[in-house]
Structures are given as structure tokens and as C-alpha cells.
Design a protein around this motif. Structure first.
Motif, PDB file in Angstrom:
ATOM      1  N   ILE A 150       0.855  -1.195   0.000  1.00  0.00           N
ATOM      2  CA  ILE A 150       0.000   0.000   0.000  1.00  0.00           C
ATOM      3  C   ILE A 150       0.887   1.240   0.000  1.00  0.00           C
ATOM      4  N   ARG A 151       0.296   2.375  -0.381  1.00  0.00           N
ATOM      5  CA  ARG A 151       0.944   3.675  -0.277  1.00  0.00           C
ATOM      6  C   ARG A 151      -0.026   4.617   0.424  1.00  0.00           C
ATOM      7  N   LEU A 152       0.421   5.199   1.517  1.00  0.00           N
ATOM      8  CA  LEU A 152      -0.444   6.054   2.326  1.00  0.00           C
ATOM      9  C   LEU A 152       0.234   7.398   2.545  1.00  0.00           C
ATOM     10  N   GLN A 153      -0.477   8.460   2.233  1.00  0.00           N
ATOM     11  CA  GLN A 153       0.030   9.804   2.494  1.00  0.00           C
ATOM     12  C   GLN A 153      -0.478  10.265   3.854  1.00  0.00           C
ATOM     13  N   VAL A 154       0.432  10.752   4.691  1.00  0.00           N
ATOM     14  CA  VAL A 154       0.066  11.242   6.022  1.00  0.00           C
ATOM     15  C   VAL A 154       0.659  12.636   6.199  1.00  0.00           C
ATOM     16  N   ILE A 178       4.036   6.752   3.120  1.00  0.00           N
ATOM     17  CA  ILE A 178       4.494   5.480   3.666  1.00  0.00           C
ATOM     18  C   ILE A 178       4.230   4.389   2.639  1.00  0.00           C
ATOM     19  N   GLU A 179       5.297   3.735   2.200  1.00  0.00           N
ATOM     20  CA  GLU A 179       5.149   2.541   1.367  1.00  0.00           C
ATOM     21  C   GLU A 179       5.386   1.329   2.261  1.00  0.00           C
ATOM     22  N   ALA A 180       4.425   0.422   2.296  1.00  0.00           N
ATOM     23  CA  ALA A 180       4.527  -0.707   3.209  1.00  0.00           C
ATOM     24  C   ALA A 180       3.751  -1.894   2.665  1.00  0.00           C
ATOM     25  N   HIS A 181       3.955  -3.027   3.293  1.00  0.00           N
ATOM     26  CA  HIS A 181       3.175  -4.227   2.986  1.00  0.00           C
ATOM     27  C   HIS A 181       2.958  -4.987   4.285  1.00  0.00           C
ATOM     28  N   ARG A 186     -11.011   1.167   4.619  1.00  0.00           N
ATOM     29  CA  ARG A 186     -10.884   2.126   5.723  1.00  0.00           C
ATOM     30  C   ARG A 186     -10.088   3.354   5.305  1.00  0.00           C
ATOM     31  N   ALA A 187      -8.964   3.145   4.612  1.00  0.00           N
ATOM     32  CA  ALA A 187      -8.114   4.270   4.217  1.00  0.00           C
ATOM     33  C   ALA A 187      -8.833   5.182   3.230  1.00  0.00           C
ATOM     34  N   ARG A 188      -9.611   4.622   2.315  1.00  0.00           N
ATOM     35  CA  ARG A 188     -10.348   5.439   1.348  1.00  0.00           C
ATOM     36  C   ARG A 188     -11.423   6.291   2.018  1.00  0.00           C
ATOM     37  N   GLN A 189     -12.019   5.766   3.072  1.00  0.00           N
ATOM     38  CA  GLN A 189     -13.104   6.462   3.746  1.00  0.00           C
ATOM     39  C   GLN A 189     -12.644   7.268   4.953  1.00  0.00           C
ATOM     40  N   LEU A 211      -5.373   7.396   1.153  1.00  0.00           N
ATOM     41  CA  LEU A 211      -4.780   6.316   0.361  1.00  0.00           C
ATOM     42  C   LEU A 211      -4.355   6.838  -1.003  1.00  0.00           C
ATOM     43  N   ILE A 212      -3.175   6.449  -1.445  1.00  0.00           N
ATOM     44  CA  ILE A 212      -2.722   6.743  -2.804  1.00  0.00           C
ATOM     45  C   ILE A 212      -2.979   5.496  -3.636  1.00  0.00           C
ATOM     46  N   GLU A 213      -3.851   5.623  -4.604  1.00  0.00           N
ATOM     47  CA  GLU A 213      -4.225   4.481  -5.429  1.00  0.00           C
ATOM     48  C   GLU A 213      -3.060   4.043  -6.312  1.00  0.00           C
ATOM     49  N   ASN A 214      -3.144   2.803  -6.805  1.00  0.00           N
ATOM     50  CA  ASN A 214      -2.044   2.233  -7.588  1.00  0.00           C
ATOM     51  C   ASN A 214      -1.779   3.010  -8.873  1.00  0.00           C
ATOM     52  N   ASN A 215      -2.835   3.568  -9.475  1.00  0.00           N
ATOM     53  CA  ASN A 215      -2.667   4.293 -10.753  1.00  0.00           C
ATOM     54  C   ASN A 215      -2.469   5.792 -10.550  1.00  0.00           C
ATOM     55  N   GLU A 216      -2.264   6.215  -9.315  1.00  0.00           N
ATOM     56  CA  GLU A 216      -2.147   7.640  -9.007  1.00  0.00           C
ATOM     57  C   GLU A 216      -0.682   8.053  -8.932  1.00  0.00           C
ATOM     58  N   MET A 217      -0.404   9.249  -9.461  1.00  0.00           N
ATOM     59  CA  MET A 217       0.947   9.797  -9.383  1.00  0.00           C
ATOM     60  C   MET A 217       1.241  10.241  -7.956  1.00  0.00           C
TER      61      MET A 217
END
Length: 224
Positions: free
Chosen positions: A5-9, A117-120, A143-146, A166-172
Motif C-alpha cells: 500500500i501507499r499512504l500519504q500522512v 508510507i510505502e509498506a506491505h 478504511r483508508a479510502r473512507q 490512500l494513494i491508489e495504484n494508478n495515481e501519481m
């Protein structure tokens, strides 16, 4: 490697406290992997999964600020807690208004922070028959999207709440002020190795082009 996942905080303030500072709080220059893991666990965590942070992107300019706050001097005694758990009558509280408990402490914190944050996550031995990677991956995405979470994530200290998306997979990826910047932040806390008798592990935090590569705690961490 599990599902990534990629999460912007981001947040107005942050304090990722250096453990070598015993009295006054002094923050690391950037978010620690253990703090990033705590944010992910605040959104979704179960005994069946274990979060592993792969990279931390530093988006904003690193800015420090100094504040002084009133804090309590002592903590509730461990013996009192054990006594209360056994049914004993004991007072489990600290009166912050008591002048003997109050003291001012300085904090060197960060202002206007933002990270990616890039994590798995990986499945653990606690996973049951109903647990599978796709199930937990979809729970986290929903949860992250909402903007939902199990508890409010924070940036080092609980009073410094973190906002996230959440940063989607196809998002820059968002534009970073640290693009093209390389910096050595020195030794940084990687996390606590619970398998190795709760030993704190450290790693050399090197930022290249605004990105910090995070080693696995069982492979790249150096014991205290």
C-alpha cells in the motif's frame, strides 16, 4: 512480500522522539519506521498480520520549532497497577492540577510535516482459517479510502494527530520539496525486536532523492 500500500500522512506538528534524550523531547528530522508502522496499525491491525515499512517519502521541507508545555512529573506505579488487577483498593490516577506534579518541559518538534508510507503486510502464525491476505488488504483499502481508523493515528505524540489518505495504484505521487535532496540523518530507531528479547534496533537513515529505504528489522537492524 505481501500486499503493498501507499499512504500519504500529514499534520501541523510531529515529534518522533530520540531515545537518547532523557529529559527534554527532541525529534528526529523525519518520521521513524516504528511511527509509520503505528499509523498503519491504527487504521487496521489484527494478530493475523504484521506490517512492514518499505520506504518513507519526505514531502515537505524539514522545519523545527521549540515549545514548552506543562506535563506531569511522575507515572502511576507499576506495583499499584498489579495490585489493582488483583482486586486491591488503590488509587490509579495522577492529579495534573497538583503543583507538585506539574513541571514545564521543552520539546523540539517538527512543523508542517507530510510523508508517504510505502509498506506491505505479512501473515503471521496467529492467522486462522478465516484469515487470508486479500481479506485484510481490502479491509485496509476500504478504511483508508473512507478516512476510517480503529484509533486516531498520530505523528509521534498522541496530541499531534495525523491526517491520511490512500494513494491508489494508478495515481501519481505528490510533488516533493525534497526531490533531488540526499541527506544522512545518522542512526535512527528502526523498531523493537520482540523476538530478540525486546531489543531496540537502529539503522542508518539515508535519504536519497527524498526517499528513505527501510531495512527489515531482522536483516538490517543494529542492536543497541
Amino acid at each position: 512480500m505481501g500486499y503493498g500500500i501507499r499512504l500519504q500522512v500529514w499534520g501541523d506538528y510531529a515529534c518522533f522522539t530520540r531515545p537518547e534524550m532523557k529529559v527534554e523531547r527532541v525529534s528526529y528530522d523525519v518520521m521513524t519506521p516504528s511511527a509509520a508502522c503505528g499509523i498503519l496499525e491504527a487504521i487496521h491491525w489484527k494478530p493475523a498480520i504484521r506490517w512492514v515499512v518499505d520506504k518513507i517519502h519526505v514531502l515537505n521541507e524539514i522545519r523545527f520549532d521549540n515549545v514548552r508545555r506543562n506535563e506531569v512529573e511522575s507515572k502511576i506505579a507499576h506495583g499499584n497497577v498489579k495490585k489493582a488487577m488483583k482486586g486491591g483498593e488503590v488509587e490509579l490516577c495522577i492529579y495534573a492540577n497538583d503543583s507538585k506534579q506539574r513541571q514545564q518541559r521543552a520539546t523540539l518538534l517538527l512543523r508542517n510535516v507530510a510523508y508517504i508510507i510505502e509498506a506491505h503486510f505479512e501473515m503471521t502464525d496467529e492467522a486462522g482459517s478465516g484469515d487470508n491476505p486479500e481479506k485484510h488488504y481490502n479491509i485496509f483499502l476500504r478504511r483508508a479510502r473512507q478516512g476510517q481508523c480503529y484509533q486516531q493515528p498520530f505523528l509521534g505524540c498522541r496530541e499531534f494527530s495525523a491526517r491520511f489518505r490512500l494513494i491508489e495504484n494508478n495515481e501519481m505521487l505528490p510533488q516533493s520539496a525534497q526531490r533531488g535532496v540526499d541527506k544522512d540523518f545518522g542512526w535512527m530507531l528502526l523498531g523493537i525486536d520482540y523476538i530478540d528479547n525486546m531489543t531496540p534496533k537502529f539503522f542508518r537513515a539515508m535519504m536519497k532523492d527524498g526517499v528513505i529505504e527501510v531495512p527489515r528489522i531482522e536483516e538490517g537492524g543494529i542492536g543497541k
